[in-house]
Write a protein that holds these residues in place. Sequence first.
Motif, PDB file in Angstrom:
ATOM      1  N   LYS A  96     -81.921 -16.420   3.634  1.00 42.49           N
ATOM      2  CA  LYS A  96     -81.603 -17.128   3.650  1.00 42.49           C
ATOM      3  C   LYS A  96     -82.818 -18.696   4.260  1.00 42.49           C
ATOM      4  O   LYS A  96     -82.711 -19.708   3.914  1.00 42.49           O
ATOM      5  CB  LYS A  96     -80.423 -17.948   5.042  1.00 42.49           C
ATOM      6  CG  LYS A  96     -79.630 -18.850   4.976  1.00 42.49           C
ATOM      7  CD  LYS A  96     -78.436 -19.294   6.443  1.00 42.49           C
ATOM      8  CE  LYS A  96     -78.257 -20.499   7.330  1.00 42.49           C
ATOM      9  NZ  LYS A  96     -79.984 -20.353   7.977  1.00 42.49           N
ATOM     10  N   ILE A 142     -95.084 -11.647   5.908  1.00 48.19           N
ATOM     11  CA  ILE A 142     -94.943 -10.249   6.301  1.00 48.19           C
ATOM     12  C   ILE A 142     -93.635 -10.991   7.380  1.00 48.19           C
ATOM     13  O   ILE A 142     -92.852  -9.808   8.028  1.00 48.19           O
ATOM     14  CB  ILE A 142     -96.922 -10.757   7.279  1.00 48.19           C
ATOM     15  CG1 ILE A 142     -96.264  -9.588   7.844  1.00 48.19           C
ATOM     16  CG2 ILE A 142     -96.226 -11.307   8.672  1.00 48.19           C
ATOM     17  CD1 ILE A 142     -97.518  -9.021   8.390  1.00 48.19           C
ATOM     18  N   GLN A 175     -90.812  -8.371   7.364  1.00 48.16           N
ATOM     19  CA  GLN A 175     -90.032  -7.505   8.121  1.00 48.16           C
ATOM     20  C   GLN A 175     -88.510  -7.383   7.741  1.00 48.16           C
ATOM     21  O   GLN A 175     -88.044  -6.757   8.795  1.00 48.16           O
ATOM     22  CB  GLN A 175     -90.163  -8.099   8.913  1.00 48.16           C
ATOM     23  CG  GLN A 175     -92.089  -7.710   9.605  1.00 48.16           C
ATOM     24  CD  GLN A 175     -92.828  -7.732  10.831  1.00 48.16           C
ATOM     25  OE1 GLN A 175     -92.067  -9.143  12.022  1.00 48.16           O
ATOM     26  NE2 GLN A 175     -93.842  -7.374  11.650  1.00 48.16           N
ATOM     27  N   HIS A 176     -88.343  -8.836   7.574  1.00 49.07           N
ATOM     28  CA  HIS A 176     -86.606  -8.550   7.807  1.00 49.07           C
ATOM     29  C   HIS A 176     -86.447  -7.864   6.787  1.00 49.07           C
ATOM     30  O   HIS A 176     -85.001  -7.002   6.699  1.00 49.07           O
ATOM     31  CB  HIS A 176     -86.241 -10.010   7.629  1.00 49.07           C
ATOM     32  CG  HIS A 176     -86.928 -11.320   8.421  1.00 49.07           C
ATOM     33  ND1 HIS A 176     -85.999 -12.265   8.757  1.00 49.07           N
ATOM     34  CD2 HIS A 176     -87.333 -10.727   9.634  1.00 49.07           C
ATOM     35  CE1 HIS A 176     -86.331 -13.186   9.549  1.00 49.07           C
ATOM     36  NE2 HIS A 176     -87.568 -11.800  10.457  1.00 49.07           N
ATOM     37  N   LYS A 215     -95.590  -3.331  16.475  1.00 49.23           N
ATOM     38  CA  LYS A 215     -94.990  -2.895  15.609  1.00 49.23           C
ATOM     39  C   LYS A 215     -95.342  -4.003  14.454  1.00 49.23           C
ATOM     40  O   LYS A 215     -96.059  -3.872  13.357  1.00 49.23           O
ATOM     41  CB  LYS A 215     -93.309  -3.861  15.415  1.00 49.23           C
ATOM     42  CG  LYS A 215     -92.890  -4.260  14.251  1.00 49.23           C
ATOM     43  CD  LYS A 215     -91.472  -5.003  14.075  1.00 49.23           C
ATOM     44  CE  LYS A 215     -90.496  -5.896  13.061  1.00 49.23           C
ATOM     45  NZ  LYS A 215     -89.377  -5.640  12.857  1.00 49.23           N
ATOM     46  N   ASP A 216     -96.166  -5.636  15.001  1.00 52.29           N
ATOM     47  CA  ASP A 216     -96.551  -6.633  14.830  1.00 52.29           C
ATOM     48  C   ASP A 216     -98.296  -5.985  13.684  1.00 52.29           C
ATOM     49  O   ASP A 216     -98.735  -5.593  12.729  1.00 52.29           O
ATOM     50  CB  ASP A 216     -97.034  -7.552  14.805  1.00 52.29           C
ATOM     51  CG  ASP A 216     -95.665  -8.391  15.436  1.00 52.29           C
ATOM     52  OD1 ASP A 216     -95.173  -7.979  14.202  1.00 52.29           O
ATOM     53  OD2 ASP A 216     -95.590  -9.433  16.022  1.00 52.29           O
ATOM     54  N   TRP A 231     -97.416  -3.439  10.570  1.00 54.05           N
ATOM     55  CA  TRP A 231     -97.307  -4.458   9.476  1.00 54.05           C
ATOM     56  C   TRP A 231     -98.582  -4.873   9.337  1.00 54.05           C
ATOM     57  O   TRP A 231     -99.653  -5.026   8.123  1.00 54.05           O
ATOM     58  CB  TRP A 231     -96.530  -5.282   9.739  1.00 54.05           C
ATOM     59  CG  TRP A 231     -95.505  -4.484  10.029  1.00 54.05           C
ATOM     60  CD1 TRP A 231     -94.251  -4.508  10.591  1.00 54.05           C
ATOM     61  CD2 TRP A 231     -94.616  -5.008   8.268  1.00 54.05           C
ATOM     62  NE1 TRP A 231     -92.597  -4.068   9.819  1.00 54.05           N
ATOM     63  CE2 TRP A 231     -93.260  -4.671   8.134  1.00 54.05           C
ATOM     64  CE3 TRP A 231     -95.000  -5.630   7.001  1.00 54.05           C
ATOM     65  CZ2 TRP A 231     -92.163  -3.930   7.329  1.00 54.05           C
ATOM     66  CZ3 TRP A 231     -93.447  -5.293   5.981  1.00 54.05           C
ATOM     67  CH2 TRP A 231     -92.538  -5.260   5.987  1.00 54.05           C
ATOM     68  N   GLU A 247     -89.661 -19.595  13.966  1.00 54.66           N
ATOM     69  CA  GLU A 247     -91.174 -20.467  13.368  1.00 54.66           C
ATOM     70  C   GLU A 247     -90.903 -21.482  14.580  1.00 54.66           C
ATOM     71  O   GLU A 247     -91.699 -21.825  15.022  1.00 54.66           O
ATOM     72  CB  GLU A 247     -91.734 -20.555  12.098  1.00 54.66           C
ATOM     73  CG  GLU A 247     -91.737 -19.604  11.948  1.00 54.66           C
ATOM     74  CD  GLU A 247     -91.946 -19.208   9.766  1.00 54.66           C
ATOM     75  OE1 GLU A 247     -92.531 -20.840   9.782  1.00 54.66           O
ATOM     76  OE2 GLU A 247     -92.278 -18.694   9.350  1.00 54.66           O
ATOM     77  N   ASN A 269     -78.797 -20.445  14.324  1.00 55.71           N
ATOM     78  CA  ASN A 269     -77.395 -20.980  14.108  1.00 55.71           C
ATOM     79  C   ASN A 269     -76.936 -19.755  15.147  1.00 55.71           C
ATOM     80  O   ASN A 269     -77.399 -18.895  14.946  1.00 55.71           O
ATOM     81  CB  ASN A 269     -77.057 -20.997  12.382  1.00 55.71           C
ATOM     82  CG  ASN A 269     -77.723 -22.046  12.053  1.00 55.71           C
ATOM     83  OD1 ASN A 269     -77.803 -23.158  12.665  1.00 55.71           O
ATOM     84  ND2 ASN A 269     -78.204 -22.111  10.564  1.00 55.71           N
ATOM     85  N   TYR A 273     -78.833 -13.910  14.083  1.00 58.90           N
ATOM     86  CA  TYR A 273     -79.674 -13.316  13.365  1.00 58.90           C
ATOM     87  C   TYR A 273     -80.562 -12.565  14.070  1.00 58.90           C
ATOM     88  O   TYR A 273     -81.412 -13.748  14.560  1.00 58.90           O
ATOM     89  CB  TYR A 273     -80.519 -13.882  11.845  1.00 58.90           C
ATOM     90  CG  TYR A 273     -80.575 -12.659  10.896  1.00 58.90           C
ATOM     91  CD1 TYR A 273     -80.057 -11.891   9.964  1.00 58.90           C
ATOM     92  CD2 TYR A 273     -81.693 -12.883  10.732  1.00 58.90           C
ATOM     93  CE1 TYR A 273     -80.325 -11.051   9.312  1.00 58.90           C
ATOM     94  CE2 TYR A 273     -82.064 -11.762   9.472  1.00 58.90           C
ATOM     95  CZ  TYR A 273     -81.705 -10.965   8.701  1.00 58.90           C
ATOM     96  OH  TYR A 273     -81.997 -10.550   8.344  1.00 58.90           O
ATOM     97  N   GLN A 308     -83.506 -11.055  13.790  1.00 58.22           N
ATOM     98  CA  GLN A 308     -84.630 -10.477  13.598  1.00 58.22           C
ATOM     99  C   GLN A 308     -85.232 -11.871  14.244  1.00 58.22           C
ATOM    100  O   GLN A 308     -86.802 -12.457  14.722  1.00 58.22           O
ATOM    101  CB  GLN A 308     -85.163 -10.785  12.092  1.00 58.22           C
ATOM    102  CG  GLN A 308     -84.939  -9.228  11.753  1.00 58.22           C
ATOM    103  CD  GLN A 308     -85.566  -8.610  11.747  1.00 58.22           C
ATOM    104  OE1 GLN A 308     -86.444  -8.736  12.186  1.00 58.22           O
ATOM    105  NE2 GLN A 308     -85.371  -7.130  10.533  1.00 58.22           N
ATOM    106  N   TYR A 309     -84.386 -13.172  14.937  1.00 55.28           N
ATOM    107  CA  TYR A 309     -85.062 -14.174  15.521  1.00 55.28           C
ATOM    108  C   TYR A 309     -85.031 -14.260  16.847  1.00 55.28           C
ATOM    109  O   TYR A 309     -84.713 -15.012  17.361  1.00 55.28           O
ATOM    110  CB  TYR A 309     -84.194 -15.684  14.209  1.00 55.28           C
ATOM    111  CG  TYR A 309     -85.043 -15.670  13.237  1.00 55.28           C
ATOM    112  CD1 TYR A 309     -86.171 -15.997  13.234  1.00 55.28           C
ATOM    113  CD2 TYR A 309     -83.414 -15.408  12.187  1.00 55.28           C
ATOM    114  CE1 TYR A 309     -86.473 -15.812  11.927  1.00 55.28           C
ATOM    115  CE2 TYR A 309     -83.835 -15.533  10.914  1.00 55.28           C
ATOM    116  CZ  TYR A 309     -85.462 -16.434  10.420  1.00 55.28           C
ATOM    117  OH  TYR A 309     -85.957 -16.453   9.299  1.00 55.28           O
TER     118      TYR A 309
END
Lengths: 154, 140
Positions: free
Chosen positions: A107, A133, A137-138, B43-44, B47, B82, B87, B132, B134-135
Amino acid sequence: MKTTKLLMSMVIATTLFFVGCKPNDAAIQAAIQAKEAAGITVAVAKGEVTLTGEVDDEATKAKAEEIAKAEKGVKAVINNLTVKPADVPVVIAEDSALIKNVADATKDFPTVKAEVKDGVILLTGEIKKASLITLMQHLSALKPKKIDNKLTIK
Amino acid sequence: MALADKYKALTDAATTAGIADLAVREQDGILYIDGTAADGATKDHLWEVYNQIDPNFTSGDLVLNVNVAIDAAVTHAKVITESSNLNIRKGPGTDQPIVGKAAHGEVITLVNRSNDLWWLVRTNDGEEGYCYAQYLEAQA
């Protein structure tokens, strides 16, 4: 003269004692190593046996220790064997759940188009290198079968 | 096991980093790496290693699913979008109505983490809803 002889015999006795000690460890090591399964490394120092390596299960680990303990001249056994973790089956999300989760994950990336089919996420469109990246990851957390990344990197 | 060789630097890095419950399997030409990292930096790092082996992740032969471990006692999380607001929604999904917003960098209260992807949170203004995950970065 007598003292010299005594000294000599003491030196010989001492030498024999030390020499006698070394091959003993080596012999124990060889004897145990021959009986242990492949992948197990046996080390012996002063009658103390250390087992290292990775085995398939707990039973093999316990058996390896028994074998070492049963050997003559062994004073103690340090069992440092590790058990290989059982393979966890790969879980792949159902398309219905994946479609919804992919929509949520993408989204915030309006320039990215994502399609889901048979567990495969197909990514088209474009994305900034710095965001790629994060997006990957998501998506990887959603248990897809595969991420087919055809994005153009800006 | 060509894939295991290709990504050996990555699996080695995962082992070195002490990834918990590390599982590496190859199935139908894809390598699956799952596990739990002690923190986000670990984790980063994995990646980054992945990005070095497969620049821009174009090969499609690896699914790297390493999550960050969260202590059950953790009660707060920081908003790590970012730059924008995050939300807060009525239910777990972007199809759910927005009931509030949390600012970038704001630390909010975690109410429930039973859903891996959407965490139930409460802002300092008392707004409650789903964000969410992940944020959100759990605060030690």
